[in-house]
Design a protein around this motif. Structure first.
Motif, short mmCIF file in Angstrom:
data_model
loop_
_atom_site.label_atom_id
_atom_site.label_comp_id
_atom_site.label_asym_id
_atom_site.label_seq_id
_atom_site.Cartn_x
_atom_site.Cartn_y
_atom_site.Cartn_z
N ALA A 167 0.82 -1.21 0.00
CA ALA A 167 0.00 0.00 0.00
C ALA A 167 0.85 1.25 0.00
O ALA A 167 1.93 1.29 0.60
N ILE B 34 -3.96 4.70 -0.74
CA ILE B 34 -4.65 5.45 0.32
C ILE B 34 -4.49 6.92 -0.01
O ILE B 34 -3.37 7.40 -0.22
N ALA C 269 -4.19 3.78 8.37
CA ALA C 269 -3.96 2.97 7.17
C ALA C 269 -4.48 1.55 7.35
O ALA C 269 -5.14 0.99 6.46
N ALA D 285 -9.41 4.64 0.75
CA ALA D 285 -8.51 3.65 0.16
C ALA D 285 -9.24 2.90 -0.94
O ALA D 285 -10.46 2.67 -0.85
N LEU E 189 -7.46 -0.17 5.09
CA LEU E 189 -7.07 -1.27 4.21
C LEU E 189 -7.71 -2.60 4.59
O LEU E 189 -7.76 -3.52 3.77
#
Length: 390
Positions: A47, A135, A148, A206, A152
């Protein structure tokens, strides 16, 4: 007139209570007042967090610093400014110095889209095929280290291909514009869990790279004024809805907010609605009616009764309406991140409806959007016709 007032007043109170109960659990979870669900961790994705930045202020510095502290394995950061003349550029360079997981890009001035979109796309191009998920975050809010991971999780578990968080205003004073921005954000926050209408929020969202590419998001962004309001309708047409992540909630401390800043910010949000989802913008006329007609009719009826031009019935009706509206305001007061004196809260709560209506009416007279020192000529669909430098 009496029947219309009663029906409108009852509808307003009912809609506001429905909004409160629809969003209550979601908003409280965002405040970390609800215990998180005990779930096994998802397999990490490759990511990258892309953050467009402009200006050098304490708010931006603190917000960006919080984003750069994410506790997610292997995450990369791409921070994008417009050019070397932007004060943010030197600030970012100093902030990420010595970090191998972060890079600074300059995108150049936008010519066919909003500058934010232009910066985001520069970050996407830089990353190439490496990430499994993007993101996208704003630098003007304070993020927790698990932001995050929270955003995710739905993607890694294949619950959805796009997820979104939100933010809550932390009021540092009791001036009306500060409380007004808090109340508007609370209303929008309450809408987040309603999957049929929820929109991604550009400050924390995201999306898998596969979904981003297959649905042509970059093509839309390249000619649009805004990121989230253009992505949401695009994906909704393909029956792809945002997965709302209650815990992925950023903090926005505010104090001494000026009236003009509040009005301009709120008008800009409503202009996004006008440009990107005009059917919802037109439908908002009914909401504005509910915001304006009951209090104005109640006030007119009371004045009429006192002057002998209307029956005393209006005094009782106005008191009943005031009681119902106060009950709604006190319910939403439970969402305030800080204790608020009832008088200050209700004054800000009531004024929010008047200012929202005023800002909505302002959107009928313009196709120009101004943001961060740049003006844009925009047409239906959010398409940028011309970038007007200030």
């Amino acid at each position: 007139m009496k029947t219309l007032f009663v029906l409108s007043a009852l509808a307003e109170i009912a809609v506001l209570f429905a909004l409160y109960f629809a969003g209550r659990k979601h908003v409280l979870s965002g405040m970390r007042l609800q215990p998180p669900l005990d779930r096994p961790p998802a397999k990490p994705l490759r990511a990258a967090m892309i953050v467009p930045v402009t200006g050098d202020t304490p708010t931006v510095r603190n917000g960006l610093a919080s984003l750069l502290k994410q506790e997610y394995p292997g995450i990369r950061y791409v921070i994008v400014t417009r050019d070397e003349e932007d004060p943010a550029t030197d600030m970012v360079r100093a902030l990420i110095e010595g970090r191998e997981d972060a890079v600074l890009l300059t995108s150049g001035p936008a010519t066919t889209s909003g500058q934010k979109n232009h910066n985001l796309l520069a970050g996407v191009r830089h990353l190439g095929d490496w990430p499994e998920a993007y993101i996208f975050c704003d630098s003007s809010h304070l993020a927790k280290p698990d932001l995050a991971a929270l955003l995710l999780e739905p993607l890694a578990n294949e619950w959805a291909v796009i997820s979104g968080g939100f933010h809550r205003v932390i009021p540092r004073d009791t001036v009306i514009p500060t409380l007004g921005m808090l109340n508007v954000c609370l209303a929008l926050h309450c809408l987040q869990p309603i999957r049929a209408i929820t929109q991604p929020w550009g400050g924390a969202m995201a999306i898998t790279r596969e979904a981003f590419e297959e649905n042509g998001v970059a093509k839309v962004w390249a000619h649009n004024i805004v990121d989230d309001f253009s992505m949401g309708p695009l994906l909704a047409k393909k029956r792809i809805r945002t997965w709302p992540v209650a815990d992925a909630c950023l903090d926005t401390p505010l104090k001494a907010v000026k009236w003009k800043l509040w009005e301009d910010w709120l008008t800009r949000q409503l202009l996004y609605l006008k440009f990107c989802t005009p059917e919802m913008w037109l439908g908002a006329l009914a909401v504005v009616w509910l915001f304006l007609f009951p209090p104005l009719a109640a006030l007119g009826g009371v004045l009429g009764a006192l002057l002998g031009c209307a029956g005393w019935w209006w005094l009782g009706a106005a008191l009943a309406y005031a009681g119902g509206f106060t009950a709604v305001g006190m319910a939403f007061r439970n969402f305030s991140p800080r204790p608020m004196p009832l008088w200050h809260w209700m004054l800000g709560f009531f004024t929010t409806f008047l200012v929202t209506s005023w800002c909505y009416l302002r959107t009928w007279t313009t196709f120009t959007m101004s943001w961060r020192g740049i003006s844009y000529k925009v047409t239906w669909g959010g398409r940028v016709v011309k970038v007007l430098r200030s």
